[in-house]
Design an enzyme around this catalytic site. Structure first.
Site, PDB file in Angstrom:
ATOM      1  CE  LYS A  25      -2.073   4.886  16.772  1.00 45.82           C
ATOM      2  NZ  LYS A  25      -2.541   3.705  15.993  1.00 45.82           N
ATOM      3  CG  ASN A  76      -5.500   5.701   3.189  1.00 42.20           C
ATOM      4  OD1 ASN A  76      -4.459   6.152   3.651  1.00 42.20           O
ATOM      5  ND2 ASN A  76      -6.673   6.213   3.481  1.00 42.20           N
ATOM      6  CB  THR A 107      -0.723   8.384   5.076  1.00 44.78           C
ATOM      7  OG1 THR A 107      -1.233   7.848   6.296  1.00 44.78           O
ATOM      8  CG2 THR A 107       0.677   7.856   4.840  1.00 44.78           C
ATOM      9  CD  GLN A 145       4.287   2.854  12.723  1.00 52.09           C
ATOM     10  OE1 GLN A 145       4.199   2.072  11.790  1.00 52.09           O
ATOM     11  NE2 GLN A 145       3.746   4.052  12.686  1.00 52.09           N
ATOM     12  CB  SER A 166      -2.985   7.395  14.486  1.00 45.15           C
ATOM     13  OG  SER A 166      -3.517   6.672  13.401  1.00 45.15           O
ATOM     14  CE  LYS A 188       2.557  -1.440   9.873  1.00 44.89           C
ATOM     15  NZ  LYS A 188       2.602  -0.003   9.494  1.00 44.89           N
ATOM     16  CE  LYS A 200       6.231   5.441   9.683  1.00 41.80           C
ATOM     17  NZ  LYS A 200       5.147   4.754   8.929  1.00 41.80           N
ATOM     18  N   GLY A 253      -4.787   1.035  10.648  1.00 48.00           N
ATOM     19  CA  GLY A 253      -4.748   0.416   9.318  1.00 48.00           C
ATOM     20  C   GLY A 253      -3.363   0.413   8.699  1.00 48.00           C
ATOM     21  CG  ASP A 254       0.460  -0.914   6.690  1.00 50.20           C
ATOM     22  OD1 ASP A 254       1.073   0.150   6.865  1.00 50.20           O
ATOM     23  OD2 ASP A 254       0.880  -1.791   5.912  1.00 50.20           O
TER      24      ASP A 254
HETATM   25  P1  NDP Z   1      -3.872   0.065   0.612  1.00 51.69           P
HETATM   26  O1  NDP Z   1      -4.162  -1.349   0.920  1.00 51.69           O
HETATM   27  O2  NDP Z   1      -4.962   1.072   0.734  1.00 51.69           O
HETATM   28  O3  NDP Z   1      -3.272   0.202  -0.857  1.00 51.69           O
HETATM   29  C1  NDP Z   1      -2.110  -0.484  -1.206  1.00 51.69           C
HETATM   30  C2  NDP Z   1      -1.810  -0.210  -2.668  1.00 51.69           C
HETATM   31  O4  NDP Z   1      -0.513  -0.692  -2.959  1.00 51.69           O
HETATM   32  C3  NDP Z   1      -2.749  -0.907  -3.614  1.00 51.69           C
HETATM   33  O5  NDP Z   1      -2.866  -0.158  -4.794  1.00 51.69           O
HETATM   34  C4  NDP Z   1      -2.034  -2.232  -3.860  1.00 51.69           C
HETATM   35  O6  NDP Z   1      -2.378  -2.859  -5.084  1.00 51.69           O
HETATM   36  C5  NDP Z   1      -0.594  -1.770  -3.898  1.00 51.69           C
HETATM   37  N1  NDP Z   1       0.270  -2.871  -3.469  1.00 51.69           N
HETATM   38  C6  NDP Z   1       0.264  -3.497  -2.265  1.00 51.69           C
HETATM   39  N2  NDP Z   1       1.161  -4.483  -2.235  1.00 51.69           N
HETATM   40  C7  NDP Z   1       1.754  -4.466  -3.437  1.00 51.69           C
HETATM   41  C8  NDP Z   1       2.784  -5.237  -4.009  1.00 51.69           C
HETATM   42  N3  NDP Z   1       3.372  -6.227  -3.336  1.00 51.69           N
HETATM   43  N4  NDP Z   1       3.157  -4.936  -5.283  1.00 51.69           N
HETATM   44  C9  NDP Z   1       2.553  -3.930  -5.971  1.00 51.69           C
HETATM   45  N5  NDP Z   1       1.570  -3.169  -5.476  1.00 51.69           N
HETATM   46  C10 NDP Z   1       1.184  -3.426  -4.224  1.00 51.69           C
HETATM   47  O7  NDP Z   1      -2.637   0.463   1.554  1.00 51.69           O
HETATM   48  P2  NDP Z   1      -2.128   1.899   1.994  1.00 51.69           P
HETATM   49  O8  NDP Z   1      -2.360   2.888   0.926  1.00 51.69           O
HETATM   50  O9  NDP Z   1      -2.658   2.167   3.345  1.00 51.69           O
HETATM   51  O10 NDP Z   1      -0.565   1.629   2.175  1.00 51.69           O
HETATM   52  C11 NDP Z   1       0.368   1.854   1.128  1.00 51.69           C
HETATM   53  C12 NDP Z   1       1.764   2.015   1.716  1.00 51.69           C
HETATM   54  O11 NDP Z   1       1.774   3.122   2.625  1.00 51.69           O
HETATM   55  C13 NDP Z   1       2.282   0.826   2.532  1.00 51.69           C
HETATM   56  O12 NDP Z   1       3.690   0.751   2.374  1.00 51.69           O
HETATM   57  C14 NDP Z   1       1.975   1.242   3.972  1.00 51.69           C
HETATM   58  O13 NDP Z   1       2.810   0.598   4.889  1.00 51.69           O
HETATM   59  C15 NDP Z   1       2.272   2.727   3.889  1.00 51.69           C
HETATM   60  N6  NDP Z   1       1.678   3.562   4.928  1.00 51.69           N
HETATM   61  C16 NDP Z   1       0.330   3.564   5.152  1.00 51.69           C
HETATM   62  C17 NDP Z   1      -0.220   4.380   6.110  1.00 51.69           C
HETATM   63  C18 NDP Z   1      -1.676   4.490   6.335  1.00 51.69           C
HETATM   64  O14 NDP Z   1      -2.091   5.330   7.138  1.00 51.69           O
HETATM   65  N7  NDP Z   1      -2.513   3.715   5.672  1.00 51.69           N
HETATM   66  C19 NDP Z   1       0.641   5.227   6.965  1.00 51.69           C
HETATM   67  C20 NDP Z   1       2.044   5.211   6.592  1.00 51.69           C
HETATM   68  C21 NDP Z   1       2.515   4.379   5.625  1.00 51.69           C
HETATM   69  P3  NDP Z   1      -3.309  -4.182  -5.067  1.00 51.69           P
HETATM   70  O15 NDP Z   1      -4.678  -3.665  -4.757  1.00 51.69           O
HETATM   71  O16 NDP Z   1      -3.157  -4.752  -6.418  1.00 51.69           O
HETATM   72  O17 NDP Z   1      -2.761  -5.065  -3.982  1.00 51.69           O
HETATM   73  O1  2IT Z   2       2.934   2.807   8.723  1.00 49.17           O
HETATM   74  C1  2IT Z   2       2.181   3.560   9.388  1.00 49.17           C
HETATM   75  O2  2IT Z   2       2.615   4.561   9.961  1.00 49.17           O
HETATM   76  C2  2IT Z   2       0.757   3.238   9.448  1.00 49.17           C
HETATM   77  N1  2IT Z   2       0.331   2.273   8.826  1.00 49.17           N
HETATM   78  C3  2IT Z   2      -0.165   4.045  10.317  1.00 49.17           C
HETATM   79  C4  2IT Z   2      -0.076   3.610  11.745  1.00 49.17           C
HETATM   80  C5  2IT Z   2      -1.058   4.253  12.688  1.00 49.17           C
HETATM   81  O3  2IT Z   2      -1.046   3.837  13.850  1.00 49.17           O
HETATM   82  O4  2IT Z   2      -1.819   5.146  12.292  1.00 49.17           O
END
Ligand code: NDP
Ligand code: 2IT
Length: 450
Positions: free
Chosen positions: A94, A244, A213, A115, A382, A130, A118, A169-170
């Site tokens: 997952k 997100n 998240t 993961q 999830s 992943k 976690k 998603g991520d």
């Molecule tokens: P999104 O794609 O929705 O948003 C990512 C954000 O981070 C954007 O604002 C993006 O800016 C910025 N970003 C991405 N890469 C870079 C970079 N290299 N340098 C600077 N800014 C960057 O992703 P999420 O919000 O889903 O994910 C954000 C973080 O949270 C990640 O580390 C992800 O692994 C983690 N995460 C997400 C989960 C989820 O459920 N979605 C769960 C647990 C962890 P720009 O648009 O300019 O690229």
């Molecule tokens: O990093 C993470 O935990 C996620 N991107 C969410 C993974 C999931 O299966 O919901």
């Protein structure tokens, strides 16, 4: 707790590096986890005798594939596709899919490795995985994203399933991409199942999964603050990212009485001393999720300032929540945070702090919630989506949010249980690593040499 045996740590890392050359983010994640675990394992030799750690750093399966697709001009494009099936000791693989041009094997292996621990911390039965691609959704039309997703799933579908591997998603993968991926899976398998999470609410998704998240990282921070008799009320909060996780962290912090003064994207950060309230956040959500614009546009609408090419960690704040990407807070920035009075860091992103930054937090004895604990609310919800899919039922918003909240409280308690030092300081890094490890390791022991 005993000190880390440096020689054992270095020997272990030398082997990991030799076997996985140039995967620097993977080395970083493994080094942190093994540093926490070695003293514990020395006291519990059943794990070293069975080479549990050595097994855990080798994915059960790694899938690499070609993703050809046609752009809007009719030109052929080719991207790389990946899925790392890291560990299935306690449940189906997952974990999310990341679509970003920087994606490579080392980054996905670090994410898959994190993961595993976690998912164990969530208390739900999920193994770790992943995946992703170096495809960049930025600047692509909806049709291009759809064609890419269909091609990506045309290979991935044979490796996943609701009892085998359940992606989500991520970075770069939200509701739109999950929809296209799900549609193609359903078509290829002729099967409507919970093979992905983060689905739309009308077709098997869970309420509160989009929020989970960011809400979870805020609930975790709230629990950490409580250990020092504090709350979010009146706190100034610096958040990075504007996707997100950052959006829903902003929403929950504001609801709990905090003031979010920064957000960012890869172009720079915005600072709004008046706080990013619900009205401003609704506008940002439209900008980012529908118009797919840049955070700099905020300033023309609401004032404040945009600082190009910088990260927000020099801004004075009480709480910092990195919610963008890995290694986005370095040692210097961590020192700046502490110097400016920051008392808590709760990581919405995965591994956003460099090892040197983590040392600064720990040595300064501020509250530090590492990603695998603080951002586990996303994958936990999830897991709740999978439960609802299996039951063929949907829970109410209140029910899912209450379960998410309780899971974050429980993860915090696990960290306290395994991470409290003799001087009373809670080392959440050790707590999360050991707390996540024990269940996976015991399951691996029980299942024999697999
Ligand atoms: P999104 O794609 O929705 O948003 C990512 C954000 O981070 C954007 O604002 C993006 O800016 C910025 N970003 C991405 N890469 C870079 C970079 N290299 N340098 C600077 N800014 C960057 O992703 P999420 O919000 O889903 O994910 C954000 C973080 O949270 C990640 O580390 C992800 O692994 C983690 N995460 C997400 C989960 C989820 O459920 N979605 C769960 C647990 C962890 P720009 O648009 O300019 O690229
Ligand atoms: O990093 C993470 O935990 C996620 N991107 C969410 C993974 C999931 O299966 O919901």
């Amino acid at each position: 707790m005993a000190n880390v045996n440096e020689k054992k740590l270095n020997d272990f890392m030398a082997k990991v590096i030799a076997k996985n050359p140039s995967e620097i983010e993977f080395h970083q994640a493994v080094h942190e986890v093994v540093s926490s675990l070695l003293p514990y394992i020395e006291e519990h030799p059943q794990y070293s005798e069975a080479k549990i750690l050595e097994r855990m750093v080798e994915p059960e399966r790694t899938i690499l594939f070609r993703v050809p697709w046609l752009d809007d001009k009719g030109e052929v494009q080719i991207n790389k596709g990946f899925r790392i099936e890291m560990n299935s000791a306690i449940g189906p693989y997952k974990g999310g899919l990341r679509f970003h041009p920087t994606v490579n094997l080392g980054i996905l292996k670090f994410l898959a490795f994190e993961q595993v621990l976690k998912n164990s911390l969530t208390t739900l039965p999920m193994g770790g995985g992943k995946g992703g691609t170096d495809f960049d959704p930025k600047g692509k039309s909806d049709n291009e994203v759809m064609r890419f997703c269909q091609s990506f799933m045309s290979e991935l579908f044979r490796h996943i399933g609701p009892n085998t591997d359940v992606p989500a998603g991520d970075i770069g993968v939200g509701g739109r991409e999950i929809g296209f991926l799900f549609g193609q899976y359903k078509r290829l398998r002729n099967e409507f199942t919970g093979v992905l999470t983060g689905k739309g609410i009308e077709w098997g998704g869970s309420l509160v999964r989009p929020e989970a998240t960011g809400y979870g990282a805020t609930y975790f921070a709230e629990e950490m603050l409580k250990t020092r008799g504090q709350s979010f009320k009146g706190k100034i909060v610096a958040i990075s990212g504007s996707g997100n996780v950052a959006q829903y962290a902003t929403e929950k912090v504001t609801q709990l009485g905090g003031k979010v003064v920064t957000l960012s994207d890869s172009s720079g950060y915005i600072y709004d001393a008046n706080g990013i309230d619900a009205v401003k956040l609704a506008w940002i959500m439209q900008l980012k999720n529908v118009k797919r614009g840049r955070i700099a546009e905020y300033v023309a609408k609401f004032g404040g300032s945009f600082v190009e090419g910088e990260r927000p960690w020099g801004v004075k704040c009480d709480v910092a929540m990195p919610c963008a990407t890995q290694n986005e807070i370095n040692e210097e920035e961590a020192k700046l945070l502490v110097k400016n009075g920051c008392i808590a860091v709760s990581e919405g992103a995965n591994m956003p702090s460099t090892p040197e930054a983590v040392d600064v937090y720990i040595n300064s004895k501020i509250l530090y919630g590492p990603g695998k604990a603080a951002n586990a609310g996303g994958v936990a919800t999830s897991g709740l989506e999978m439960s609802q899919n299996s039951l063929r039922l949907s829970w109410t918003r209140e029910e899912v949010d209450a379960r998410l909240h309780q899971i974050m409280v429980d993860i915090h308690s696990t960290c306290v249980k395994y991470g409290t030092q003799s001087d009373g300081f809670i080392n959440y890094v050790n707590g999360a690593n050991i707390g996540g490890f024990v269940k996976v390791a015991d399951a691996m022991l029980a299942q024999g040499l697999v």
